[in-house]
Design a protein around this motif. Structure first.
Motif, short mmCIF file in Angstrom:
data_model
loop_
_atom_site.label_atom_id
_atom_site.label_comp_id
_atom_site.label_asym_id
_atom_site.label_seq_id
_atom_site.Cartn_x
_atom_site.Cartn_y
_atom_site.Cartn_z
N LEU A 167 2.49 9.90 -4.86
CA LEU A 167 1.19 9.42 -5.30
C LEU A 167 0.25 9.27 -4.11
CD1 LEU A 167 0.67 5.87 -5.14
CD2 LEU A 167 2.97 6.27 -5.95
N TRP A 168 -1.03 9.28 -4.44
CA TRP A 168 -2.05 9.01 -3.43
C TRP A 168 -2.48 7.57 -3.53
CZ3 TRP A 168 -2.81 12.58 0.11
CH2 TRP A 168 -2.70 13.94 -0.20
N VAL A 169 -2.65 6.94 -2.41
CA VAL A 169 -3.33 5.65 -2.37
C VAL A 169 -4.67 5.91 -1.69
CG1 VAL A 169 -3.27 3.27 -1.55
CG2 VAL A 169 -1.17 4.38 -2.33
N THR A 170 -5.76 5.57 -2.37
CA THR A 170 -7.10 5.92 -1.88
C THR A 170 -7.92 4.65 -1.65
OG1 THR A 170 -8.00 6.00 -4.10
CG2 THR A 170 -7.08 8.04 -3.24
N VAL A 211 2.26 8.80 -0.62
CA VAL A 211 3.44 7.93 -0.67
C VAL A 211 4.53 8.63 -1.48
CG1 VAL A 211 4.31 5.70 -1.47
CG2 VAL A 211 1.99 5.88 -0.53
N LEU A 212 5.74 8.63 -0.94
CA LEU A 212 6.89 9.20 -1.64
C LEU A 212 7.97 8.13 -1.75
CD1 LEU A 212 8.75 11.39 -2.80
CD2 LEU A 212 9.11 12.24 -0.48
N ASN A 213 8.30 7.75 -2.98
CA ASN A 213 9.38 6.78 -3.23
C ASN A 213 9.28 5.53 -2.34
OD1 ASN A 213 10.25 8.68 -5.02
ND2 ASN A 213 12.13 9.20 -3.95
N GLY A 214 8.08 5.04 -2.14
CA GLY A 214 7.94 3.80 -1.37
C GLY A 214 7.80 3.99 0.13
N TYR A 215 7.75 5.23 0.59
CA TYR A 215 7.51 5.51 2.01
C TYR A 215 6.14 6.13 2.19
CZ TYR A 215 12.46 4.83 3.07
OH TYR A 215 13.72 4.30 3.24
N GLU A 216 5.43 5.72 3.24
CA GLU A 216 4.20 6.42 3.61
C GLU A 216 4.61 7.70 4.32
OE1 GLU A 216 1.25 4.39 6.19
OE2 GLU A 216 0.80 6.40 6.96
N ILE A 217 4.40 8.84 3.67
CA ILE A 217 4.76 10.10 4.34
C ILE A 217 3.57 10.75 5.01
CG2 ILE A 217 6.86 10.57 3.02
CD1 ILE A 217 5.14 12.73 1.51
N GLY A 218 2.35 10.28 4.71
CA GLY A 218 1.21 10.88 5.38
C GLY A 218 -0.04 10.09 5.12
N GLY A 219 -1.05 10.39 5.91
CA GLY A 219 -2.32 9.70 5.72
C GLY A 219 -3.43 10.45 6.42
N GLY A 220 -4.63 10.32 5.88
CA GLY A 220 -5.76 10.99 6.50
C GLY A 220 -7.06 10.45 5.98
N SER A 221 -8.13 11.17 6.32
CA SER A 221 -9.45 10.68 5.92
C SER A 221 -10.49 11.77 6.10
CB SER A 221 -9.84 9.46 6.76
OG SER A 221 -9.94 9.80 8.13
N LEU A 222 -11.66 11.54 5.47
CA LEU A 222 -12.83 12.29 5.89
C LEU A 222 -13.34 11.60 7.15
CD1 LEU A 222 -14.93 13.25 2.73
CD2 LEU A 222 -12.89 14.33 3.71
N ASP A 237 0.82 -1.21 0.00
CA ASP A 237 0.00 0.00 0.00
C ASP A 237 0.86 1.26 0.00
OD1 ASP A 237 0.95 -0.02 2.56
OD2 ASP A 237 -1.00 0.00 3.56
N LYS A 238 2.17 1.07 -0.13
CA LYS A 238 3.06 2.23 -0.30
C LYS A 238 4.10 1.92 -1.37
CE LYS A 238 5.58 1.04 3.94
NZ LYS A 238 4.72 0.00 4.50
N PRO A 239 3.61 1.72 -2.59
CA PRO A 239 4.51 1.24 -3.64
C PRO A 239 5.53 2.29 -4.07
CG PRO A 239 2.36 1.80 -4.56
CD PRO A 239 2.23 1.92 -3.07
N ASP A 240 6.74 1.80 -4.35
CA ASP A 240 7.76 2.65 -4.95
C ASP A 240 7.56 2.55 -6.46
OD1 ASP A 240 9.99 3.97 -5.82
OD2 ASP A 240 11.34 3.04 -4.37
N THR A 241 7.07 3.63 -7.05
CA THR A 241 6.73 3.60 -8.48
C THR A 241 7.83 4.21 -9.35
OG1 THR A 241 5.54 5.68 -8.18
CG2 THR A 241 4.24 3.65 -8.08
N ARG A 242 9.04 4.33 -8.78
CA ARG A 242 10.13 4.87 -9.60
C ARG A 242 10.64 3.85 -10.61
NH1 ARG A 242 14.21 6.73 -5.14
NH2 ARG A 242 13.35 4.84 -4.23
#
Ligand SMILES: Nc1ncnc2c1ncn2[C@@H]1O[C@H](COP(=O)(O)OP(=O)(O)OP(=O)(O)O)[C@@H](O)[C@H]1O
Ligand SMILES: N[C@@H](CC(=O)O)C(=O)O
Ligand SMILES: [Mg+2]
Ligand SMILES: [Mg+2]
Length: 596
Positions: A437-440, A483-494, A290-295
């Motif tokens: 990228l966002w993971v939603t 997600v930044l380069n395979g790291y979860e840098i943040g998360g949130g929600s409604l 859920d935190k893919p490195d897409t580089r």
């Protein structure tokens, strides 16, 4: 009075008289000419003193040693042709010292030489024990500067452009719902009772929305007693935000602009907007994470339907038991990864086994469509199935296909780890790229096998997708991670703002009405007095700084971090306390730690 910082002097300053303060980075004596690299937080500049040209300062320069603190007055001069140092920003100039004043000497042997120390040559425990010296090093000074610039950019953007208020929330508080263990603080005035340090400001920021603050942010310290990793600290800093009356898309757009602003200000990098989005389901399917490195590519391919009826029990059995079979296709993997490495005892096998896999079946594509594989695959896949496998995985001559078969979570975890290791080994990760990228559409709940119950994947105030409300157990949440380069840098929600929905969610995670009242009663009560629809996000500030600074350890992004054992080697915290202090806190005894 200081006229300049050392690292800022340039050819345009030639001819001026300057007063500098700083530390002796290095002192060299070249046949009666003393060279001093003078350092402050901006860098170093070369000081020259000799009996002919600077007779007054020479006797003052002579006794200086590394890390002495000095004040220097002198003239900025052009360096001679052969001695220009193009690697140094100040490399075109040097200062002829008129006077040198010793402000303080070093009185003990240095634990390490600051000027030559680097993260590799000096043991980290020594660096952490003498952190104040470690922070004098150029690299660490730079990391501190980056951190400062990140928070500055955040504040400017959120306050000046977007109208956020910064509000501080309590550190001595009640347990918050982020799912880690709490740090507890005994209360002297309330015998037998404890505060919990906040795992996040979650409940307070939601209350602030009830209060009408509308747009809140805080650079907030959070505390989680959890297993530490290279990107986790027991005490860390979040950029915490909460907003009222905004849709998910509006929140994401604002946050994209914020992140782009940080990158522009701090790195001078333009991040293309909008960020790509992947749903949780897509991310798990294509990357097993859920935190893919897409580089880089190396995307996974699900072949469950292709092999489900085959005679190879490892494949068909996995699917019969509700699991999956997936392939990691590695172009040119044949030359790179030998059979020895993917069989028991091999390093790639070990990565897979550590993630829970029992083995790594493989197919190697040779010339003319020939394949090499294990006996069980050769015997049980017919020519059509093999051709379809190669087609779907895009395999060509030289490709190595590695299989994961078993429970879905283990297959994903296994191929995710192998994918990352192979990408590093094969140098597939481009330097200097930032993939955001966002993971939603995260699921609302995940199964907790230990406790035999569903638990909130994010936290229990996260709103379910209204489309899924009829079957809450499998509902998607309106939750997003960045997600930044395979790291979860943040998360949130409604967030949930209707009491009926909140009750249903508590019900689903097996939290009774009275337990919910007991834990979060004050929040639920507040929600009855006119709650705006709201949502937010929290970023790991330390992780962002780590990545912007190009570091691999979160400790290098924090001025005074703790070790993997949650110790501060500088202050020796945590430490024992007096019997009298314990008594005052009504703490009677301590349990002995259990033997491992
Ligand atoms: N122990 C920690 N140390 C440093 N940063 C952390 C830690 N826990 C969380 N963060 C950061 O705070 C952000 C928001 O917190 P959140 O509750 O989403 O963390 P999380 O999902 O538990 O993170 P992780 O799974 O990485 O532990 C995370 O995206 C992460 O960047
Ligand atoms: N407080 C949450 C983030 C959020 O939902 O805003 C967390 O720390 O994970
Ligand atoms: Mg966590
Ligand atoms: Mg998270």
């Amino acid at each position: 009075m200081r006229t300049h910082y050392c690292g800022t002097l340039r050819a345009s300053d030639i001819g001026s008289t300057v007063t500098l303060f700083g530390w002796v980075d290095r002192r060299r004596d070249h046949g009666g000419v003393i060279f001093i690299d003078l350092r402050d937080r901006t860098g170093v500049v070369q000081i020259v003193s000799d009996p002919e040209r600077t007779p007054a300062s020479y006797p003052q320069a002579d006794p200086l040693r590394n890390e002495y603190v000095v004040k220097i007055q002198g003239r900025v001069s052009q360096r001679q042709e052969g001695s220009i140092n193009p690697k140094l920003p100040t490399g075109e100039v040097e200062i002829f010292a008129d006077t040198i004043e010793l402000l303080n000497a070093v009185r003990k042997p240095l634990p390490f030489q600051v000027s030559t120390a680097d993260s590799e040559s000096v043991r980290e425990d020594l660096r952490l024990k003498y952190r104040y010296l470690d922070l004098r090093r150029e690299r660490m000074a730079q990391n501190l500067r980056i951190r400062h610039e990140v928070t500055k950019a955040i504040r400017r953007f959120l306050e000046d452009q977007e109208g956020f208020y910064e509000v501080e929330t309590p550190i001595l508080t009640r347990s918050t719902p982020e799912g880690a263990r709490d740090y507890l603080v005994p209360s002297r005035v309330n015998p037998g009772e404890f505060y919990a340090l906040p795992q996040s400001p979650q409940l307070f920021k939601q209350l602030l929305m009830v209060s009408g603050v509308d747009r809140y942010y805080q650079i907030a310290r959070c505390f989680r007693d959890e297993d530490l990793r290279a990107d986790r600290q027991p005490e860390f800093t979040q950029l915490d935000m909460e907003m009222s009356f905004m849709t998910q898309d509006e929140i994401l757009a604002l946050n994209e602009a914020l992140v782009a602003h940080i990158f522009k200000e701090v790195k001078g990098v333009d991040i293309p907007l909008p960020f790509p989005r992947l749903t949780y389901a897509e991310a798990m399917d294509r990357y097993g994470s859920d935190k893919p490195d897409t580089r880089y590519g190396l995307e996974l391919v699900d072949v469950s339907d292709l092999v489900k009826g085959c005679g190879f029990k490892v494949f068909s059995g996995a699917i019969a038991d509700g699991g999956i079979v997936k392939v990691l296709p590695i172009p040119n993997g044949n030359d790179q990864i030998s059979n020895v490495r993917i069989k028991p005892g091999g390093d790639v096998f070990k990565i897979a086994a550590d993630a829970g896999a029992k083995g790594l079946a493989y197919v190697r594509v040779r010339g003319n469509g020939e394949v090499d594989t294990i006996g069980a695959i050769k015997d049980n896949l017919n020519a059509d199935q093999m051709a379809e496998l190669l087609r779907r995985t895009g395999a060509t001559e030289g490709t190595l296909l590695l299989f994961g078969a078993g429970p879905t979570d283990i297959v994903n975890a296994t191929l995710d780890r192998v994918r990352q290791a192979i990408a590093r080994e094969m140098n597939l990760i481009p330097e200097g790229t930032y993939n955001l990228l966002w993971v939603t559409d995260f699921p609302m709940f995940e199964w907790n096998a230990d406790q035999q119950r569903l638990e909130a994947l994010h936290h229990p105030f996260t709103a379910p997708n209204p489309e899924d409300i009829d079957d809450l157990k499998t509902a998607r949440a309106i939750a997003y991670d960045i997600v930044l380069n395979g790291y979860e840098i943040g998360g949130g929600s409604l967030r949930i703002y209707q009491p009926e929905v909140q009750s249903q969610v508590f019900d689903t995670i097996g939290l009774s009405e009275s337990e919910a009242r007991d834990k979060f009663g004050f929040l639920l009560e507040a929600f009855e007095y006119g709650t705006p629809p709201h949502g937010g996000i929290a970023y790991g500030l330390d992780r962002i700084v780590m990545l912007l600074a190009g570091e691999e350890s979160i400790r290098d992004a924090i001025a005074f971090p703790k070790t993997q054992q949650a110790r501060c080697l500088l202050t020796q915290a945590p430490s024992g306390v007096d019997e009298a202090q314990l008594k005052e806190l009504y703490i009677a005894s301590t349990y002995e730690p259990e033997e491992d």
